[in-house]
Structure formats: C-alpha cells, structure tokens
Design a protein around this motif. Structure first.
Motif, short mmCIF file in Angstrom:
data_model
loop_
_atom_site.label_atom_id
_atom_site.label_comp_id
_atom_site.label_asym_id
_atom_site.label_seq_id
_atom_site.Cartn_x
_atom_site.Cartn_y
_atom_site.Cartn_z
N GLY A 284 0.81 -1.21 0.00
CA GLY A 284 0.00 0.00 0.00
C GLY A 284 0.84 1.26 0.00
O GLY A 284 0.50 2.24 -0.65
N THR A 285 1.96 1.23 0.74
CA THR A 285 2.88 2.37 0.77
C THR A 285 4.30 1.85 0.69
O THR A 285 4.59 0.73 1.12
CB THR A 285 2.74 3.20 2.07
OG1 THR A 285 3.21 2.41 3.17
CG2 THR A 285 1.30 3.64 2.30
N LEU A 286 5.18 2.67 0.17
CA LEU A 286 6.59 2.29 0.14
C LEU A 286 7.19 2.34 1.54
O LEU A 286 8.12 1.60 1.85
CB LEU A 286 7.37 3.20 -0.82
CG LEU A 286 6.97 3.08 -2.29
CD1 LEU A 286 7.68 4.15 -3.12
CD2 LEU A 286 7.24 1.69 -2.83
N GLY A 287 6.63 3.17 2.40
CA GLY A 287 7.12 3.32 3.76
C GLY A 287 6.94 2.07 4.61
O GLY A 287 7.65 1.89 5.59
N GLU A 288 5.99 1.22 4.25
CA GLU A 288 5.77 0.01 5.04
C GLU A 288 6.79 -1.09 4.73
O GLU A 288 6.86 -2.10 5.43
CB GLU A 288 4.35 -0.51 4.87
CG GLU A 288 4.05 -1.12 3.51
CD GLU A 288 2.59 -1.47 3.33
OE1 GLU A 288 2.19 -2.58 3.76
OE2 GLU A 288 1.85 -0.64 2.78
N ARG B 33 6.98 -6.71 2.99
CA ARG B 33 7.41 -5.91 4.14
C ARG B 33 8.69 -6.45 4.78
O ARG B 33 9.54 -5.68 5.22
CB ARG B 33 6.31 -5.89 5.20
CG ARG B 33 5.11 -5.09 4.82
CD ARG B 33 4.06 -5.15 5.92
NE ARG B 33 2.85 -4.47 5.52
CZ ARG B 33 1.64 -4.92 5.79
NH1 ARG B 33 1.47 -6.03 6.48
NH2 ARG B 33 0.60 -4.24 5.39
N GLY C 204 11.70 0.23 1.32
CA GLY C 204 11.10 1.20 0.41
C GLY C 204 12.10 2.12 -0.27
O GLY C 204 12.06 2.31 -1.49
N ARG D 46 0.42 1.86 -8.69
CA ARG D 46 0.14 2.15 -7.28
C ARG D 46 1.10 3.21 -6.72
O ARG D 46 0.75 3.98 -5.85
CB ARG D 46 0.25 0.86 -6.45
CG ARG D 46 0.04 1.03 -4.97
CD ARG D 46 -1.43 1.40 -4.70
NE ARG D 46 -1.67 1.50 -3.28
CZ ARG D 46 -1.75 2.66 -2.61
NH1 ARG D 46 -1.59 3.80 -3.24
NH2 ARG D 46 -1.99 2.66 -1.32
N HIS D 47 2.33 3.23 -7.23
CA HIS D 47 3.37 4.13 -6.72
C HIS D 47 3.99 4.91 -7.88
O HIS D 47 5.05 4.54 -8.39
CB HIS D 47 4.45 3.33 -5.98
CG HIS D 47 3.91 2.50 -4.87
ND1 HIS D 47 3.41 3.04 -3.70
CD2 HIS D 47 3.74 1.16 -4.78
CE1 HIS D 47 2.97 2.06 -2.92
NE2 HIS D 47 3.16 0.92 -3.54
N ARG E 9 5.74 7.35 -8.04
CA ARG E 9 7.13 7.75 -7.78
C ARG E 9 8.10 6.79 -8.47
O ARG E 9 9.18 7.21 -8.93
CB ARG E 9 7.34 7.74 -6.26
CG ARG E 9 8.71 8.12 -5.83
CD ARG E 9 8.76 8.13 -4.31
NE ARG E 9 10.11 8.45 -3.88
CZ ARG E 9 10.52 8.33 -2.63
NH1 ARG E 9 9.70 7.91 -1.71
NH2 ARG E 9 11.75 8.64 -2.31
#
Length: 112
Positions: free
Chosen positions: A22-26, A75, A80, A103-104, A106
């Motif tokens: 869902g996020t690159l941060g995860e 994960r 990320g 999804r990303h 970036r």
C-alpha cells in the motif's frame, strides 16, 4: 445502461496476481548484511543474499517482487527507499512493473 470497467489485475506470471504494498514506507526489510529468503520465495539451496553486492541485491528484489503472494513477504524482505533507488535497474515482468508503477507513481518517475 452503465458499463463499469473491471479492475485491472496485473499478473506476475500466468494465474499469479501481483502483490503490491500500500505504501513504500511500510517496506522495512534489511538494507545491509545477509538476507535469507524463505524456500517459498527462493527454492535454491543457497538462500542468503549479500546485500552489499549490488547484483545480489537486485536479484533478491526481483525474486521477491515476482514471487510474493502476501504483503508481509514484501514488508519483511524489501526496503522502500532501496526499492526506489534500484527500481530502474530491476529486470521485472511487465505485469509486476505495471502494477507497482500504477500504485506508486514515484517509481514510474524513476524510470524516465
């Protein structure tokens, strides 16, 4: 009559949908040392990857992105910031690249 478009499902390979975080941060996997993939992700006898060797890091990321079927696999094995940095160099199936870039955005900017 209203026609709604079905969601696009990207495939890593036939009958294998791409799993995208869902996020690159995860993505908080290892960034140094040796990382060992489970047999489900890498079925070779030697499953440890030396992340200080750039080609081994790329190889590990390619396999995890292609073979993951659960978010926790992403994960646990990907980072990320590292993914963003190496994204242009990864040799990925079209479906995997398309799903992650959709999804990303970036990541898509990194390939331009």
């Amino acid at each position: 009559m209203s026609v709604s478009a079905a969601p696009v499902t990207h495939l890593a390979r036939p009958h294998r949908p791409v799993v995208v975080a869902g996020t690159l941060g995860e993505l908080c996997g290892p960034t140094s040392g040796f990382a060992e993939l489970p047999l489900r992700l890498w079925w070779q006898p030697q499953r440890a990857f030396d992340l200080s060797q750039h080609t081994m890091l790329l190889w590990m990321y390619e396999n995890v992105l292609r073979e993951a079927i659960r978010i926790d696999e992403l994960r646990n094995h990907l980072d990320g910031a590292t993914l963003v940095r190496v994204w242009p160099e990864l040799n990925l199936p079209r479906g995997v690249r398309a799903a992650w870039e959709a999804r990303h955005p970036r990541l898509r900017l990194r390939t331009a």
